[in-house]
Design a protein around this motif. Structure first.
Motif, PDB file in Angstrom:
ATOM      1  N   ASN A  45       0.839  -1.191   0.000  1.00 30.61           N
ATOM      2  CA  ASN A  45       0.000   0.000   0.000  1.00 30.61           C
ATOM      3  C   ASN A  45       0.881   1.251   0.000  1.00 30.61           C
ATOM      4  O   ASN A  45       2.113   1.158  -0.054  1.00 30.61           O
ATOM      5  CB  ASN A  45      -1.019  -0.006   1.157  1.00 30.61           C
ATOM      6  CG  ASN A  45      -0.368   0.101   2.524  1.00 30.61           C
ATOM      7  OD1 ASN A  45       0.820   0.406   2.637  1.00 30.61           O
ATOM      8  ND2 ASN A  45      -1.146  -0.142   3.563  1.00 30.61           N
ATOM      9  N   GLN A  51       0.377  -5.825   1.456  1.00 28.82           N
ATOM     10  CA  GLN A  51      -1.070  -5.999   1.614  1.00 28.82           C
ATOM     11  C   GLN A  51      -1.426  -7.487   1.637  1.00 28.82           C
ATOM     12  O   GLN A  51      -0.733  -8.312   1.039  1.00 28.82           O
ATOM     13  CB  GLN A  51      -1.806  -5.341   0.444  1.00 28.82           C
ATOM     14  CG  GLN A  51      -1.692  -3.823   0.468  1.00 28.82           C
ATOM     15  CD  GLN A  51      -2.316  -3.192  -0.759  1.00 28.82           C
ATOM     16  OE1 GLN A  51      -1.977  -3.532  -1.892  1.00 28.82           O
ATOM     17  NE2 GLN A  51      -3.235  -2.275  -0.536  1.00 28.82           N
ATOM     18  N   ASP A  55      -7.056  -7.458   3.071  1.00 28.40           N
ATOM     19  CA  ASP A  55      -6.993  -5.988   3.036  1.00 28.40           C
ATOM     20  C   ASP A  55      -7.593  -5.465   1.735  1.00 28.40           C
ATOM     21  O   ASP A  55      -8.417  -4.553   1.727  1.00 28.40           O
ATOM     22  CB  ASP A  55      -5.522  -5.502   3.015  1.00 28.40           C
ATOM     23  CG  ASP A  55      -4.822  -5.593   4.356  1.00 28.40           C
ATOM     24  OD1 ASP A  55      -5.467  -5.330   5.378  1.00 28.40           O
ATOM     25  OD2 ASP A  55      -3.610  -5.907   4.362  1.00 28.40           O
ATOM     26  N   LYS A  56      -7.129  -6.046   0.632  1.00 38.24           N
ATOM     27  CA  LYS A  56      -7.532  -5.541  -0.690  1.00 38.24           C
ATOM     28  C   LYS A  56      -8.988  -5.856  -0.979  1.00 38.24           C
ATOM     29  O   LYS A  56      -9.735  -5.040  -1.498  1.00 38.24           O
ATOM     30  CB  LYS A  56      -6.638  -6.145  -1.784  1.00 38.24           C
ATOM     31  CG  LYS A  56      -5.233  -5.588  -1.727  1.00 38.24           C
ATOM     32  CD  LYS A  56      -4.371  -6.134  -2.814  1.00 38.24           C
ATOM     33  CE  LYS A  56      -4.534  -5.443  -4.131  1.00 38.24           C
ATOM     34  NZ  LYS A  56      -3.485  -5.832  -5.092  1.00 38.24           N
ATOM     35  N   ASP A  59     -11.244  -3.615   1.175  1.00 37.06           N
ATOM     36  CA  ASP A  59     -11.196  -2.247   0.655  1.00 37.06           C
ATOM     37  C   ASP A  59     -12.114  -2.107  -0.565  1.00 37.06           C
ATOM     38  O   ASP A  59     -12.966  -1.221  -0.619  1.00 37.06           O
ATOM     39  CB  ASP A  59      -9.743  -1.925   0.285  1.00 37.06           C
ATOM     40  CG  ASP A  59      -9.569  -0.501  -0.178  1.00 37.06           C
ATOM     41  OD1 ASP A  59      -9.989   0.403   0.559  1.00 37.06           O
ATOM     42  OD2 ASP A  59      -9.019  -0.291  -1.276  1.00 37.06           O
ATOM     43  N   GLU A  79      -5.858   1.879   2.135  1.00 35.09           N
ATOM     44  CA  GLU A  79      -5.317   1.051   1.046  1.00 35.09           C
ATOM     45  C   GLU A  79      -5.304   1.759  -0.299  1.00 35.09           C
ATOM     46  O   GLU A  79      -5.010   1.139  -1.321  1.00 35.09           O
ATOM     47  CB  GLU A  79      -6.114  -0.264   0.943  1.00 35.09           C
ATOM     48  CG  GLU A  79      -6.177  -1.059   2.245  1.00 35.09           C
ATOM     49  CD  GLU A  79      -4.801  -1.440   2.821  1.00 35.09           C
ATOM     50  OE1 GLU A  79      -3.822  -1.514   2.061  1.00 35.09           O
ATOM     51  OE2 GLU A  79      -4.706  -1.624   4.054  1.00 35.09           O
ATOM     52  N   ASP A  97     -10.396   2.548   7.270  1.00 36.31           N
ATOM     53  CA  ASP A  97      -9.362   1.521   7.386  1.00 36.31           C
ATOM     54  C   ASP A  97     -10.110   0.205   7.249  1.00 36.31           C
ATOM     55  O   ASP A  97     -10.778  -0.244   8.183  1.00 36.31           O
ATOM     56  CB  ASP A  97      -8.629   1.612   8.734  1.00 36.31           C
ATOM     57  CG  ASP A  97      -7.458   0.642   8.785  1.00 36.31           C
ATOM     58  OD1 ASP A  97      -7.367  -0.244   7.903  1.00 36.31           O
ATOM     59  OD2 ASP A  97      -6.634   0.753   9.710  1.00 36.31           O
ATOM     60  N   LEU A  99      -9.430  -3.016   6.936  1.00 32.12           N
ATOM     61  CA  LEU A  99      -9.109  -4.143   7.822  1.00 32.12           C
ATOM     62  C   LEU A  99      -7.906  -3.759   8.664  1.00 32.12           C
ATOM     63  O   LEU A  99      -6.761  -3.937   8.246  1.00 32.12           O
ATOM     64  CB  LEU A  99      -8.823  -5.392   6.987  1.00 32.12           C
ATOM     65  CG  LEU A  99      -9.293  -6.681   7.628  1.00 32.12           C
ATOM     66  CD1 LEU A  99     -10.754  -6.628   8.033  1.00 32.12           C
ATOM     67  CD2 LEU A  99      -9.085  -7.826   6.665  1.00 32.12           C
ATOM     68  N   ASP A 100      -8.213  -3.208   9.818  1.00 32.22           N
ATOM     69  CA  ASP A 100      -7.141  -2.747  10.691  1.00 32.22           C
ATOM     70  C   ASP A 100      -6.576  -3.918  11.496  1.00 32.22           C
ATOM     71  O   ASP A 100      -7.325  -4.779  11.943  1.00 32.22           O
ATOM     72  CB  ASP A 100      -7.694  -1.694  11.653  1.00 32.22           C
ATOM     73  CG  ASP A 100      -6.629  -1.216  12.609  1.00 32.22           C
ATOM     74  OD1 ASP A 100      -5.684  -0.577  12.134  1.00 32.22           O
ATOM     75  OD2 ASP A 100      -6.720  -1.518  13.804  1.00 32.22           O
ATOM     76  N   SER A 102      -4.396  -6.102  10.257  1.00 32.23           N
ATOM     77  CA  SER A 102      -4.477  -7.306   9.420  1.00 32.23           C
ATOM     78  C   SER A 102      -3.298  -8.256   9.625  1.00 32.23           C
ATOM     79  O   SER A 102      -3.370  -9.420   9.238  1.00 32.23           O
ATOM     80  CB  SER A 102      -4.678  -6.953   7.948  1.00 32.23           C
ATOM     81  OG  SER A 102      -3.723  -6.025   7.541  1.00 32.23           O
ATOM     82  N   THR A 113     -12.718  -2.968  11.292  1.00 31.38           N
ATOM     83  CA  THR A 113     -12.918  -1.939  10.257  1.00 31.38           C
ATOM     84  C   THR A 113     -13.183  -0.622  10.974  1.00 31.38           C
ATOM     85  O   THR A 113     -13.958  -0.598  11.942  1.00 31.38           O
ATOM     86  CB  THR A 113     -14.126  -2.306   9.367  1.00 31.38           C
ATOM     87  OG1 THR A 113     -13.855  -3.552   8.707  1.00 31.38           O
ATOM     88  CG2 THR A 113     -14.398  -1.244   8.318  1.00 31.38           C
TER      89      THR A 113
END
Ligand code: AHM
Ligand code: MG
Length: 293
Positions: A45, A51, A55-56, A59, A79, A97, A99-100, A102, A113
């Motif tokens: 990121n 990542q 995460d992706k 997002d 992201e 955010d 997935l904080d 992660s 989140t």
């Protein structure tokens, strides 16, 4: 019968209620999908962090679902390198955010989140939020929101999110502390401050996810920090997508946040990627902390 989140939102502005309800249904899907979205994505990121697939995926999923809703003008995401435009006619701007924490996925520790909701264009000061919320994907998924009407917590059940706690306040005195970064890198004054808390009987609980670590401060009181470090004076956490959101929630719960000097909510952002030393918790602990710097 337990109050559903939809019922709880009946007293707030219609559009804001629709947005929070939509986010709660997005959270249902994320909670259900996490077991199937594991592994590394082999991309980095804007912060240079590797990542993960989760995460992706989270997002993109959140952004696309918000786009469909039509109420959101722009999103600033941890992201994404730039502000993401969604709907010109939207009235809300969102910080995200997805997935904080992660890096906790591999070991199945807590992740979450984090979402800040604004009417002003971003970037702006955190105090301009109209609502703030987070979802914790723990043993049970929970959702915490404030729309400047107190802080409320919901449990994810077969009936969807149902009310668990209303008008939550940080217990006084607090019991816990949780601090990120290596102790050897903390500023000496901060180290002394924490040693004092330890001497007073505050217990260390740190899980490595801001959502989880903040959530336990909300429930037990105390202080969470990702502090200024000797080599990294701004710490790690991102002002827009992480620190401002929790700062807004803690204030509604009777607590406070600081950069070490003044409230995080008053920081005028210079960029969407800005980091900020973050200290959040019971008011008295934050006031005491401001005196040591
Ligand atoms: P992330 O959003 O990339 O997961 O990073 C933020 C997380 C926070 O949840 C947590 O407070 C911090 O990073 C922990 O950092 P560290 O792994 O350096 O202790
Ligand atoms: Mg994060």
């Amino acid at each position: 019968m337990a109050t559903t989140i939809k019922e709880h939102l009946e007293t707030i502005d219609n559009d804001l209620a629709a947005l929070i309800l939509k986010i709660s249904s997005i959270a249902n899907t994320i909670s259900d999908e996490l077991p199937y979205r594991r592994g590394k994505a082999d991309t980095k990121n804007v912060f240079g962090e590797l990542q993960l697939v989760a995460d992706k995926w989270a997002d993109q999923f959140i952004i696309e679902e918000l786009r469909k809703l039509g109420l959101v003008k722009t999103v600033v995401s941890e992201e994404q390198p730039d502000i993401v435009p969604l709907n010109d006619s939207g009235t809300f701007n969102i910080t995200l955010d997805p997935l904080d924490g992660s890096s906790n996925i591999e070991s199945n520790n807590l992740v979450g989140t984090i979402i800040g909701i604004y009417k002003e264009d971003l970037p702006t000061q955190g105090k301009h939020q109209v609502a703030a919320m987070y979802i914790l994907y723990g043993p049970v998924a929970t959702l915490v929101y404030t729309a400047q009407n107190g802080v409320h917590e919901f449990l994810y059940t077969k009936e969807g999110f149902v009310l668990r706690g209303e008008n939550m306040k940080l217990p006084e005195p607090g019991k816990l502390y949780g601090i990120g970064g290596l102790r050897k890198d903390w500023l000496p004054a901060f180290r002394q401050y924490i040693e004092q808390l330890e001497a007073e009987g505050y217990k260390l609980r740190y899980g490595g996810s801001f959502v989880g670590d903040f959530n336990q401060i909300l429930h037990y009181g105390g202080i969470f920090a990702y502090p200024a470090l000797i080599e990294k004076p701004n710490g790690k956490l991102r002002l827009l997508v992480e620190s401002n959101t929790m700062s807004f929630i803690v204030k509604q719960a009777g607590g406070a946040s600081t950069t070490g000097k003044s409230s995080i909510l008053d920081v005028v952002p210079e960029s969407i990627t800005q980091r900020v030393p973050t200290y959040i918790g019971n008011k008295e602990l934050i006031e005491k902390l401001e005196k040591i710097f």
